[in-house]
Design a protein around this motif. Structure first.
Motif, PDB file in Angstrom:
ATOM      1  N   GLN A 153      -9.706  -0.922   4.424  1.00 11.83           N
ATOM      2  CA  GLN A 153     -10.302  -1.872   3.480  1.00 11.83           C
ATOM      3  C   GLN A 153     -10.556  -3.216   4.146  1.00 11.83           C
ATOM      4  O   GLN A 153     -11.635  -3.801   3.991  1.00 11.83           O
ATOM      5  CB  GLN A 153      -9.366  -2.030   2.277  1.00 11.83           C
ATOM      6  CG  GLN A 153      -9.877  -2.953   1.181  1.00 11.83           C
ATOM      7  CD  GLN A 153      -9.427  -4.387   1.387  1.00 11.83           C
ATOM      8  OE1 GLN A 153     -10.248  -5.307   1.439  1.00 11.83           O
ATOM      9  NE2 GLN A 153      -8.134  -4.609   1.528  1.00 11.83           N
TER      10      GLN A 153
ATOM     11  N   GLN B 209      -6.406   0.564  -9.356  1.00 13.69           N
ATOM     12  CA  GLN B 209      -6.234   0.339  -7.921  1.00 13.69           C
ATOM     13  C   GLN B 209      -5.840   1.614  -7.181  1.00 13.69           C
ATOM     14  O   GLN B 209      -5.212   1.564  -6.119  1.00 13.69           O
ATOM     15  CB  GLN B 209      -5.223  -0.769  -7.663  1.00 13.69           C
ATOM     16  CG  GLN B 209      -3.794  -0.489  -8.079  1.00 13.69           C
ATOM     17  CD  GLN B 209      -2.890  -1.681  -7.786  1.00 13.69           C
ATOM     18  OE1 GLN B 209      -3.036  -2.733  -8.396  1.00 13.69           O
ATOM     19  NE2 GLN B 209      -1.971  -1.506  -6.847  1.00 13.69           N
TER      20      GLN B 209
ATOM     21  N   GLU C 100       0.838  -1.201   0.000  1.00  9.18           N
ATOM     22  CA  GLU C 100       0.000   0.000   0.000  1.00  9.18           C
ATOM     23  C   GLU C 100       0.872   1.250   0.000  1.00  9.18           C
ATOM     24  O   GLU C 100       2.057   1.200   0.336  1.00  9.18           O
ATOM     25  CB  GLU C 100      -0.927   0.004   1.215  1.00  9.18           C
ATOM     26  CG  GLU C 100      -0.212   0.087   2.555  1.00  9.18           C
ATOM     27  CD  GLU C 100      -1.173   0.176   3.729  1.00  9.18           C
ATOM     28  OE1 GLU C 100      -2.112   0.999   3.684  1.00  9.18           O
ATOM     29  OE2 GLU C 100      -0.976  -0.563   4.716  1.00  9.18           O
TER      30      GLU C 100
ATOM     31  N   MET D 147      -2.628  -3.343  -2.781  1.00 12.69           N
ATOM     32  CA  MET D 147      -2.820  -4.689  -3.290  1.00 12.69           C
ATOM     33  C   MET D 147      -2.569  -4.795  -4.791  1.00 12.69           C
ATOM     34  O   MET D 147      -1.739  -4.074  -5.332  1.00 12.69           O
ATOM     35  CB  MET D 147      -4.220  -5.207  -2.922  1.00 12.69           C
ATOM     36  CG  MET D 147      -4.529  -5.151  -1.432  1.00 12.69           C
ATOM     37  SD  MET D 147      -3.469  -6.219  -0.438  1.00 12.69           S
ATOM     38  CE  MET D 147      -4.168  -7.813  -0.798  1.00 12.69           C
ATOM     39  N   GLY D 148      -3.252  -5.726  -5.458  1.00 10.55           N
ATOM     40  CA  GLY D 148      -3.113  -5.888  -6.898  1.00 10.55           C
ATOM     41  C   GLY D 148      -1.753  -6.390  -7.353  1.00 10.55           C
ATOM     42  O   GLY D 148      -1.380  -6.222  -8.514  1.00 10.55           O
TER      43      GLY D 148
ATOM     44  N   THR E 256      -3.342   3.731  -2.729  1.00 10.66           N
ATOM     45  CA  THR E 256      -3.313   2.550  -3.581  1.00 10.66           C
ATOM     46  C   THR E 256      -2.951   1.356  -2.721  1.00 10.66           C
ATOM     47  O   THR E 256      -2.294   1.503  -1.680  1.00 10.66           O
ATOM     48  CB  THR E 256      -2.319   2.715  -4.741  1.00 10.66           C
ATOM     49  OG1 THR E 256      -2.405   1.568  -5.609  1.00 10.66           O
ATOM     50  CG2 THR E 256      -0.890   2.856  -4.244  1.00 10.66           C
TER      51      THR E 256
ATOM     52  N   GLU F  96      -5.061   0.004   3.554  1.00 11.40           N
ATOM     53  CA  GLU F  96      -5.234  -1.442   3.712  1.00 11.40           C
ATOM     54  C   GLU F  96      -5.958  -1.773   5.011  1.00 11.40           C
ATOM     55  O   GLU F  96      -6.792  -2.693   5.062  1.00 11.40           O
ATOM     56  CB  GLU F  96      -3.872  -2.141   3.655  1.00 11.40           C
ATOM     57  CG  GLU F  96      -3.938  -3.644   3.815  1.00 11.40           C
ATOM     58  CD  GLU F  96      -4.737  -4.338   2.720  1.00 11.40           C
ATOM     59  OE1 GLU F  96      -5.091  -5.514   2.922  1.00 11.40           O
ATOM     60  OE2 GLU F  96      -5.002  -3.723   1.672  1.00 11.40           O
TER      61      GLU F  96
ATOM     62  N   GLU G  35      -9.255  -6.333  -2.154  1.00 14.78           N
ATOM     63  CA  GLU G  35      -8.401  -5.545  -3.026  1.00 14.78           C
ATOM     64  C   GLU G  35      -8.841  -4.083  -2.962  1.00 14.78           C
ATOM     65  O   GLU G  35      -9.815  -3.741  -2.276  1.00 14.78           O
ATOM     66  CB  GLU G  35      -8.495  -6.061  -4.467  1.00 14.78           C
ATOM     67  CG  GLU G  35      -7.989  -7.475  -4.666  1.00 14.78           C
ATOM     68  CD  GLU G  35      -6.465  -7.557  -4.730  1.00 14.78           C
ATOM     69  OE1 GLU G  35      -5.824  -6.489  -4.865  1.00 14.78           O
ATOM     70  OE2 GLU G  35      -5.934  -8.671  -4.658  1.00 14.78           O
ATOM     71  N   ALA G  36      -8.160  -3.227  -3.697  1.00 13.86           N
ATOM     72  CA  ALA G  36      -8.505  -1.806  -3.711  1.00 13.86           C
ATOM     73  C   ALA G  36      -9.942  -1.588  -4.162  1.00 13.86           C
ATOM     74  O   ALA G  36     -10.642  -0.707  -3.651  1.00 13.86           O
ATOM     75  CB  ALA G  36      -7.547  -1.046  -4.628  1.00 13.86           C
ATOM     76  N   ALA G  37     -10.415  -2.404  -5.104  1.00 16.75           N
ATOM     77  CA  ALA G  37     -11.775  -2.255  -5.619  1.00 16.75           C
ATOM     78  C   ALA G  37     -12.837  -2.504  -4.552  1.00 16.75           C
ATOM     79  O   ALA G  37     -13.995  -2.111  -4.715  1.00 16.75           O
ATOM     80  CB  ALA G  37     -12.003  -3.199  -6.797  1.00 16.75           C
TER      81      ALA G  37
END
Length: 327
Positions: free
Chosen positions: A128, A107, A63, A86-87, A84, A125, A268-270
């Motif tokens: 989330q 992301q 992150e 993960m991913g 931003t 993170e 994930e970010a999404a």
């Protein structure tokens, strides 16, 4: 740019501060000038060589928080505040332990806040994961009761903050009596000293069992956590602070009490809605919520930061601040 590099798997001492090239973004990417980044136990797993993905040498970091430097595709404007996560960051491509990071635009999440970077860097993170555990893993509702197994971890502290914002009754565990005051200060209603068996303690306070529980310690204590939850309630497996990930010879009818549901969460970010991020930061700015930052570090302190994480000395979310100036 200055960056932390893990040239090979190993202890914290393998991390090296080096000069590294800035990766120029393509039309589907965003170059972010990193202001701060949070520290995560999954980065210890990667650095140690026990993660299930990733390659070396690598700039770690799942992150980062900072300012858009360039977005050739026009998805973001230079100067926007963004996070931003993960991913594949810090594993399959270079991550946030650097002065700049280039990531896929999908992301990246924009926000607006005047909070210090030392606080903002702790959020992405942590928020989330905590939000997803409540919303997706438990489908938590206002007024319900929640057990957080591993309450002094950064995710555990964030869960307490979010649960209290939802009007929930929070039961939080810690192995350390000296951490009780910290948990109460952020809103925990009941703090339980975890000696490996807390179901009986929960049942003395809540005889029917709690509505939901988030397991952050690991499968070595999850059987006990399941027994603290009422029939129809849910246990969400989110973390593994103990580094115990799998259950040998798993027999569901022995492990799972009648009617108790077991789920899991990783995201994930999404999975972090922009409005969730903005609402949380606004609540912090207004004094309705807190960001549970433990210790802050500089980039030069990364080895100490990892050693502190492994030893449990951070006391909340660890944050590396690269540049605390506005703009």
């Amino acid at each position: 740019m200055r960056a932390v590099v893990a040239p090979e798997p190993g202890p914290a001492s393998v991390l090296e501060l080096r000069n590294a090239p800035i990766v120029e973004p393509s039309s589907g990417q965003v170059l972010i000038r990193v202001k701060a980044f949070g520290l995560n136990r999954s980065e210890i797993h990667f650095r140690s060589g026990v993660a299930s993905s990733g390659s070396f040498p690598r700039i770690p970091g799942i992150e980062a928080t900072g300012i858009v430097e360039s977005a050739p595709g026009g998805q973001f404007a230079p100067g926007e505040q963004v996070v931003t996560m993960m991913g594949g960051m810090g594993r399959s491509f270079d991550g946030g332990y650097a002065e700049y990071v280039t990531v896929p635009a999908a992301q990246v999440i924009a926000f607006t806040s005047a909070l210090p970077w030392a606080q903002l860097g702790a959020v992405p993170e942590m928020l989330q994961t905590a939000d997803g555990s409540l919303r997706v893993g438990l489908r938590a509702e206002t007024g319900q009761s929640l057990l957080i197994r591993g309450g002094t971890s950064s995710i555990g502290l964030a869960l307490t903050v979010l649960a209290k914002m939802r009007g929930m009754t929070v039961y939080s565990t810690t192995r350390r009596p000296e951490a009780v005051a910290r948990l109460r200060s952020i809103g925990a209603d009941h703090v339980l000293i975890d000696d490996g068996s807390i179901a009986a303690q929960v049942r003395r306070l809540c005889p029917d069992g709690v509505d939901g529980a988030v397991e952050l310690v690991g499968v070595d204590v999850m059987k006990d956590t399941l027994r603290a939850v009422r029939p129809g309630g849910v246990v969400c497996f989110t973390g593994m602070l103990s580094n115990h990930w799998a259950i040998p010879n798993f027999y569901p009818m022995d492990w799972i009490p009648n009617g108790v549901r077991l789920t899991a969460y990783s995201g994930e970010a999404a999975d972090l809605a922009p409005e969730t991020l903005q609402d949380f930061l606004d609540a912090v700015a207004a004094g309705r919520a807190v960001i549970p930052v433990g210790k802050t570090y500089r980039l030069d302190d990364i080895v100490t930061a990892h050693e502190d994480m492994e030893a449990g000395r951070v006391g909340g979310k660890g944050v590396v601040v690269i540049d605390d100036r506005a703009g």
